[in-house]
Design a protein around this motif. Structure first.
Motif, mmCIF file in Angstrom:
data_model
loop_
_atom_site.group_PDB
_atom_site.id
_atom_site.type_symbol
_atom_site.label_atom_id
_atom_site.label_comp_id
_atom_site.label_asym_id
_atom_site.label_seq_id
_atom_site.Cartn_x
_atom_site.Cartn_y
_atom_site.Cartn_z
ATOM 1 N N GLU B 15 0.827 -1.207 0.000
ATOM 2 C CA GLU B 15 0.000 0.000 0.000
ATOM 3 C C GLU B 15 0.864 1.262 0.000
ATOM 4 O OE1 GLU B 15 -3.873 -0.021 2.190
ATOM 5 O OE2 GLU B 15 -2.748 1.347 3.469
ATOM 6 N N VAL B 18 2.418 1.651 -3.564
ATOM 7 C CA VAL B 18 1.564 2.111 -4.667
ATOM 8 C C VAL B 18 1.167 3.570 -4.460
ATOM 9 C CG1 VAL B 18 0.717 -0.203 -5.206
ATOM 10 C CG2 VAL B 18 -0.630 1.266 -3.725
ATOM 11 N N LEU B 19 0.929 3.956 -3.221
ATOM 12 C CA LEU B 19 0.561 5.357 -2.996
ATOM 13 C C LEU B 19 1.739 6.276 -3.319
ATOM 14 C CD1 LEU B 19 -1.618 5.114 0.257
ATOM 15 C CD2 LEU B 19 -2.397 5.431 -2.102
ATOM 16 N N LEU B 22 2.056 6.666 -6.993
ATOM 17 C CA LEU B 22 1.054 7.580 -7.544
ATOM 18 C C LEU B 22 1.391 9.030 -7.233
ATOM 19 C CD1 LEU B 22 -2.126 5.510 -6.712
ATOM 20 C CD2 LEU B 22 -1.519 6.302 -8.996
ATOM 21 N N GLU B 24 1.872 10.289 -3.985
ATOM 22 C CA GLU B 24 1.532 10.781 -2.654
ATOM 23 C C GLU B 24 2.802 10.869 -1.807
ATOM 24 O OE1 GLU B 24 -1.950 9.598 -0.721
ATOM 25 O OE2 GLU B 24 -3.023 9.066 -2.544
ATOM 26 N N TRP B 47 6.463 0.003 -9.720
ATOM 27 C CA TRP B 47 5.133 0.627 -9.626
ATOM 28 C C TRP B 47 5.122 1.971 -10.345
ATOM 29 C CZ3 TRP B 47 1.273 -2.264 -8.656
ATOM 30 C CH2 TRP B 47 1.334 -3.308 -7.732
ATOM 31 N N VAL B 51 2.607 3.323 -13.331
ATOM 32 C CA VAL B 51 1.808 4.555 -13.202
ATOM 33 C C VAL B 51 2.123 5.513 -14.351
ATOM 34 C CG1 VAL B 51 1.481 6.623 -11.790
ATOM 35 C CG2 VAL B 51 1.489 4.368 -10.706
ATOM 36 N N ARG B 104 -2.923 18.923 -13.105
ATOM 37 C CA ARG B 104 -2.125 18.050 -12.269
ATOM 38 C C ARG B 104 -1.402 18.822 -11.176
ATOM 39 N NH1 ARG B 104 2.636 15.506 -15.665
ATOM 40 N NH2 ARG B 104 0.975 15.151 -17.127
ATOM 41 N N ARG B 106 -2.822 20.530 -9.114
ATOM 42 C CA ARG B 106 -3.804 20.803 -8.076
ATOM 43 C C ARG B 106 -3.217 20.641 -6.688
ATOM 44 N NH1 ARG B 106 -8.351 17.545 -9.659
ATOM 45 N NH2 ARG B 106 -8.866 19.253 -11.009
ATOM 46 N N ARG B 107 -2.308 19.686 -6.565
ATOM 47 C CA ARG B 107 -1.764 19.426 -5.237
ATOM 48 C C ARG B 107 -0.538 20.259 -4.939
ATOM 49 N NH1 ARG B 107 -1.555 13.296 -5.947
ATOM 50 N NH2 ARG B 107 0.214 13.415 -4.562
ATOM 51 N N TRP B 108 -0.226 21.152 -5.836
ATOM 52 C CA TRP B 108 0.962 21.961 -5.620
ATOM 53 C C TRP B 108 0.779 22.845 -4.411
ATOM 54 C CZ3 TRP B 108 2.522 26.959 -5.221
ATOM 55 C CH2 TRP B 108 3.884 27.202 -5.399
#
Lengths: 218, 247
Positions: B15, B18-19, B22, B24, B47, B51, B104, B106-108
């Motif tokens: 877990e 994979v996060l 991606l 995170e 992984w 992605v 993309r 957005r999380r900046w």
């Protein structure tokens, strides 16, 4: 920040099934009327199940749907004539070995798996062919090992996207959000009203499934 | 005293892997473990490739087949001549394969000074020295930086400039991820790490505080860092090399 605020409820971007009619392409083809073809506008999963069950109509639809894709893949590594031969070989082989196809898998991914081997074989055969060699050697040059390249990545992408489409809900929506909307698992949980732990579990299991399917197709 | 365990902390769970793949932000424990564990880095790279292929891979354009291909398949596959034929005159519309949306970023978040607090390294350590170091300054130690997973190379040199030390790092053939930066770290053999600074392009020049013991922090590490505001090591190391004292 670009893109403005967060979007509202995310509607899964479903891919509409490609409408294909199974009809004679030319007057002189004299193909008997088969009545309403249940696969012509069926979704990919139904075509895959029909193919696995040995239904020739499903096979014909699968050819129409995915042969151009296999062709495009083959053309990345091979000249025209060889690429057409590969497409032909892939579909003949697919039909003959359809018992080995698990209809729970995406059919395009399985076809791409066959195509990878056929393309690699054709590339190796070309490297062995003496008339293509620039050196005058009697045994022909040794076939170079096929190394992963952009064509393989493109094949991987076909397999992965096809398998992504085959995920059930809500896994498919969750994974699409993670891949394409760039949301964290916490943000996905907020938008889907799923518990955070459930989202994490869906992400992990779904990615594991994609990876297993990809490794199974290589 | 016993020798330290060469790997710090537990291996990544699937877990966590994979996060992180991606994009995170990894937990501090993961950030500490990854620089010390090649197995977990390799797993994470696998992984990440998956992605990246899904998000940014190249699409294959479908290419129509010449007439007669289906007939040849039908014959060779042993289907009856009465078998249905696919209507290839209907060109299948190109499916728009999903792509990452443009948002993309957005999380900046405004990137905090990427500092690992402690070990006597103050905030001044990441301040870029305004003047280039005179090349004539004598080298104290240097490292050739080799790729961790893929390609690229670089070098790191510690110089004595007017009685204090400065670290020069230059890299070739590596790029930061989109919306990311390359960051330089010093690692010790015990899983400890110091954030040294963020590269501007392919160069970095920073003063090294006198307290930093290069005999301990002997590994120079260059990582790709997303601009996610998380000061921990992303675990995406691209180059690494051992500092060796100049004779």
């Amino acid at each position: 920040m670009n893109g403005g605020g967060l979007a509202g409820p995310v509607i899964p971007r479903t891919v509409p099934p490609v409408a294909l009619r199974v009809v004679p392409t030319r007057e002189e083809d004299d193909v008997p009327t088969t009545g309403a073809d249940p696969f012509a506008s069926a979704d990919d999963e139904a075509v895959g199940r029909g193919f696995a069950a040995g239904d020739e109509r499903a096979f014909a639809v699968a050819f129409a749907r995915w042969a151009p894709l296999v062709h495009g893949l083959a053309l990345r590594r091979l000249p025209d004539a060889d690429a057409q031969d590969v497409v032909q070989a892939v579909f003949v082989s697919a039909w003959r070995t359809r018992a080995g196809y698990d209809p729970d898998r995406a059919l395009p991914g399985w076809l791409v798996g066959i195509a990878r081997h056929r393309i690699a074989d054709a590339v190796a055969a070309r490297l062995r062919a003496p008339e293509l060699s620039t050196v005058d050697d009697r045994d022909g040059p040794a076939a170079e090992p096929v190394v992963p390249d952009a064509a393989d990545a493109a094949a991987d992408r076909i397999v992965l996207l096809a398998e992504l489409e085959r995920l059930g809900e809500p896994q498919r929506t969750v994974l699409r959000m993670a891949f394409f909307d760039d949301l964290t698992h916490v943000q996905i949980a907020e938008r889907t009203d799923l518990p955070v732990g459930t989202v994490k579990s869906h992400v992990r299991r779904s990615l594991r499934r994609l990876r297993d399917r990809l490794e199974g197709s290589a | 005293m016993s020798l330290p365990d060469p790997t710090a902390g537990p291996h990544l769970t699937e877990e966590e892997a994979v996060l992180a793949a991606l994009g995170e932000a990894p937990s501090p424990a993961v950030g500490q473990h990854l620089p010390t564990c090649a197995a977990c880095r390799a797993e994470l790279d696998t992984w990440r490739r998956l992605v990246t292929t899904v998000r940014d891979g190249e699409d294959v354009p479908p290419v129509p087949l010449p007439p007669g291909t289906w007939e040849a398949v039908r014959r060779e596959a042993g289907l009856a001549p009465t078998a249905p034929r696919p209507d290839l005159s209907v060109v299948a519309p190109r499916r728009d394969a999903p792509r990452r949306r443009d948002g993309r970023a957005r999380r900046w978040l405004p990137v905090a000074a990427a500092l690992v607090v402690g070990a006597g390294l103050g905030a001044g350590a990441v301040a870029l020295r305004p003047d280039p170091v005179p090349a004539a300054a004598p080298a104290v130690a240097s490292a050739e930086l080799a790729p961790v997973a893929s390609t690229g190379r670089g070098s790191a040199t510690v110089r004595d400039v007017d009685g204090h030390r400065e670290l020069d790092v230059s890299v070739q053939g590596v790029t930061a991820a989109p919306a990311g930066v390359l960051e330089v770290w010093l690692l010790d053999s015990d899983g400890g790490l110091l954030a040294v600074g963020t590269m501007a392009g392919d160069q970095l020049n920073v003063p090294l505080p006198a307290d930093v013991d290069l005999a301990r922090f002997a590994t120079v590490d260059v990582s790709r860092e997303p601009l996610d505001g998380d000061p921990a090591h992303s675990s995406d190391s691209v180059l690494r090399g051992e500092l060796t004292p100049e004779a």
